[in-house]
Design an enzyme around this catalytic site. Structure first.
Site, PDB file in Angstrom:
ATOM      1  N   SER A   1      -9.666   1.913   3.062  1.00  0.00           N
ATOM      2  CA  SER A   1      -8.823   2.705   2.206  1.00  0.00           C
ATOM      3  C   SER A   1      -7.797   1.894   1.410  1.00  0.00           C
ATOM      4  CB  SER A   1      -8.104   3.770   3.022  1.00  0.00           C
ATOM      5  OG  SER A   1      -7.251   3.165   3.946  1.00  0.00           O
TER       6      SER A   1
ATOM      7  N   SER B   1      -9.964  -0.319   7.253  1.00  0.00           N
ATOM      8  CA  SER B   1      -9.372  -0.180   5.927  1.00  0.00           C
ATOM      9  C   SER B   1      -8.681  -1.392   5.340  1.00  0.00           C
ATOM     10  CB  SER B   1      -8.396   1.002   5.927  1.00  0.00           C
ATOM     11  OG  SER B   1      -9.127   2.200   6.036  1.00  0.00           O
TER      12      SER B   1
ATOM     13  N   LYS C   1       0.869  -1.190   0.000  1.00  0.00           N
ATOM     14  CA  LYS C   1       0.000   0.000   0.000  1.00  0.00           C
ATOM     15  C   LYS C   1       0.900   1.232   0.000  1.00  0.00           C
ATOM     16  CE  LYS C   1      -3.865   1.951   2.706  1.00  0.00           C
ATOM     17  NZ  LYS C   1      -4.722   1.764   3.892  1.00  0.00           N
TER      18      LYS C   1
END
Lengths: 478, 119
Positions: A155, A179, A80
């Site tokens: 997210s 997330s 990420k």
């Protein structure tokens, strides 16, 4: 196809010399080239560096490097884009950092590389991890591989989508209010949110310092345990990292769940829950009972205050953590922040400001104690708690983007876990027909929750369920 | 005992100034509405009786985590400056914050004179 393998299968194949890490990495890179213009899971693809690392891994393997020493040797992993990678652009999916190149690796990145992993690229996310859908990225929304008109969840949108589309063998994420668990659920992958402090936060761009949890996405529960063995542990660079004992998480995975007590909190089966998600969840409970688990009702009475509590504490901490982005030492100035970042910074500034701190932040911290106590009490009755991750299936892109509060409420079943600091393992529970339209079926996930540092038990339960149901073997039509 | 509800009106210009966020006039109206809605929602917490409840900020019970006061290698000056847009002589260069005579003549003042000026 090599890119469709799990970590376990890839390791076996590499050890047996059925294929090389270079071939495995090339297979993932091919998939990215084929699909990512549509899915937009990656912000940066590290083709050159990945092939160099893969080649190096093949060299080490041929010299007899063992799995004990390097458990992820040659395995392509996506990170990420909050994870600082030395020499490789790290943007937080924000224009503030669009040209930022970190001069150091996050501790987790260093651990993964030391274990032999190949970093294949940096994945897309809601900017600064502010979001539940992937639509707050300054680099365009990521699409759900199961239905390109739907959100992949956020997210950690790119990490979940990349894995679901077989663009990598595993991926990393962060979970501050859901997330990891929400995108895992929406993309039919396994997603682990470890106990707060189980994995070092050093070098991971901070969102809310008392809530951020560093975790990962994998295709199976066993893969998740393999990864946690690498990332878990104390770190001198993170004063909030725990020195709790790190067990071997793969050891007890096959114990089964006979007589394991699983609590279902009635407050989580909300009025507004999609009726097909509820039905699937109830069938999941029956499936767990067939495997020997004992299902019991529990109550978490302060559940309904979770979002209110979270949306005071988190923006307050965000406003502090994002104060450093002034464009002086790195990045662009604050003019470059997107709308959602500005909203959260302002909300936090307000709730922490003189005259309001007691009424908001202090009060929220007290409610946090009550929420944590709810879980502590429940865990004296049961070993683990299971709930759906989301009251709905993945919604359409654009559906909630103009209503921030509506978007915040998507986290209603996940935020309490971060407030209590406990671990949560999201596991696929089926591909479900939407009850509100005649659209195609979409993934739904459940989350297995346990006391702090009980990840071993979560893997045990998740693995038993997964092996009996095989939802993880279903793939999107790409 | 339920706490009194704080006014929901948020002064976006004031808050944006505190947070050093550039906000346009159009944005101000949009944010005012969205933030007020969120604040109304979080007002829910006033329903709970929090009397005598300890606040939790550290959720795993850690306290006073320290290390030995030993310096060790960190980033080099070059690495630390690598991403800066404005640098000079191995330093971060920023806009001046003192713009009057003092900044030009401060090197000629004694420490005592300089301190007197600041007081």
């Amino acid at each position: 196809m090599l890119n469709q393998l799990t970590i376990k299968e890839a390791r076996e194949g590499l050890q047996a010399k059925k294929f090389s890490s270079v071939e495995l990495t090339k297979s993932c890179l091919e998939q990215i080239k084929k699909l990512d213009s549509k899915i937009n899971a990656f912000i940066t693809v590290c083709e050159k560096e990945a092939l160099e690392q893969a080649s190096k891994a093949d060299g080490l393997a041929s010299q007899g490097e063992t799995l004990e020493a390097k458990s992820l040797l040659g395995i392509p992993i996506a990170l990420k884009d909050l994870f600082s990678t030395k020499g490789i652009r790290t943007t937080a999916a924000s224009n503030v950092l669009k040209d930022y190149i970190p001069p150091y690796d996050a501790t987790v990145v260093k651990k993964l590389k030391d274990a032999g992993a190949v970093v294949i690229g940096k994945t897309n996310l809601d900017a600064w991890a502010h979001g539940s859908s992937g639509e707050n990225s300054d680099f365009g929304s990521t699409k759900n591989p199961w239905n390109n008109e739907c959100v992949p969840g956020g997210s950690s949108s790119g990490s979940a989508a990349a894995l679901a589309a077989d663009m990598c063998i595993a991926s990393t994420g962060t979970d501050t209010g859901g997330s990891i668990r929400l995108p895992a659920s929406f993309c039919n992958t396994v997603g682990l949110k470890p106990t707060y402090g189980r994995v070092s936060r050093y070098g991971v761009i901070a969102m809310a310092s008392s809530l951020d949890s560093i975790g990962h996405f994998t295709k199976t529960v066993e893969d998740s345990a393999i990864l946690l063995n690498v990332t878990a542990g104390h770190d001198n660079f993170d004063a909030t990292a725990s020195d709790a004992y790190v067990q071997n998480y793969t050891e007890s995975i096959n114990k089964g769940i006979n007589k394991v007590k699983i609590g279902v909190p009635k407050e989580y089966l909300l009025k507004g829950i999609d009726k097909n998600v509820k039905k699937r969840f109830e069938q999941t409970l029956k499936e767990l009972e067939k495997l020997g688990a004992i299902i019991e009702d529990v109550s978490l009475p302060h559940t309904e205050y979770g979002i209110a509590c979270y949306y005071i504490i988190q923006p307050s901490e965000v406003s502090s953590n994002l104060a450093r982005y002034d464009g002086i030492r790195y990045g662009n100035d604050r003019f470059y922040f997107g709308d959602e970042a500005k909203r959260r910074i302002m909300l936090g500034t307000y709730t922490l400001s003189s005259g309001y701190y007691e009424a908001y932040y202090k009060r929220a911290m007290q409610v946090r104690t009550l929420i944590k106590k709810d879980f502590d009490k429940a865990f004296t009755k049961v070993d683990a708690i299971i709930t759906p991750v989301s009251p709905t299936l993945p919604w359409k892109l654009g559906e909630k983007i103009n209503d921030p509060l509506k978007m915040y409420l998507s986290d209603i079943l996940t935020v309490t876990v971060n407030l209590a600091g406990i671990p949560g393992l999201a596991v696929p529970m089926g591909i479900v027909d939407p009850s509100t339209s005649s659209g195609q079926a979409l993934p739904a996930g459940m989350q297995i929750l346990g006391p702090q540092f009980s990840e071993g038990l979560l893997f045990q339960i998740g693995h038993a369920y997964e092996q009996a149901t095989n939802w993880h073997k279903q793939k999107p039509n790409l | 005992m339920i706490a009194r509800t704080i006014s929901m009106k948020i002064d976006v210009s004031h808050i944006a100034k505190l947070a050093n966020l550039p906000i346009s006039k159009e944005e101000k109206e949009k944010f005012e509405k969205q933030l007020s809605e969120t604040l109304s929602y979080i007002d829910k917490l006033n329903e709970i009786n929090t009397k005598n409840v300890e606040p939790t900020s550290q959720v795993t019970g850690l306290e006073n985590v320290t290390r030995e006061d030993q310096p060790s290698p960190s980033l080099s000056q070059e690495e630390a400056l690598k991403n800066a847009k404005s640098k000079y002589n191995g330093l971060f260069k920023v806009k001046a914050i003192l713009e009057n005579e003092v900044s030009k003549t401060s090197s000629n003042l004694t420490i005592e004179q300089f301190n007197n000026f600041l007081c």
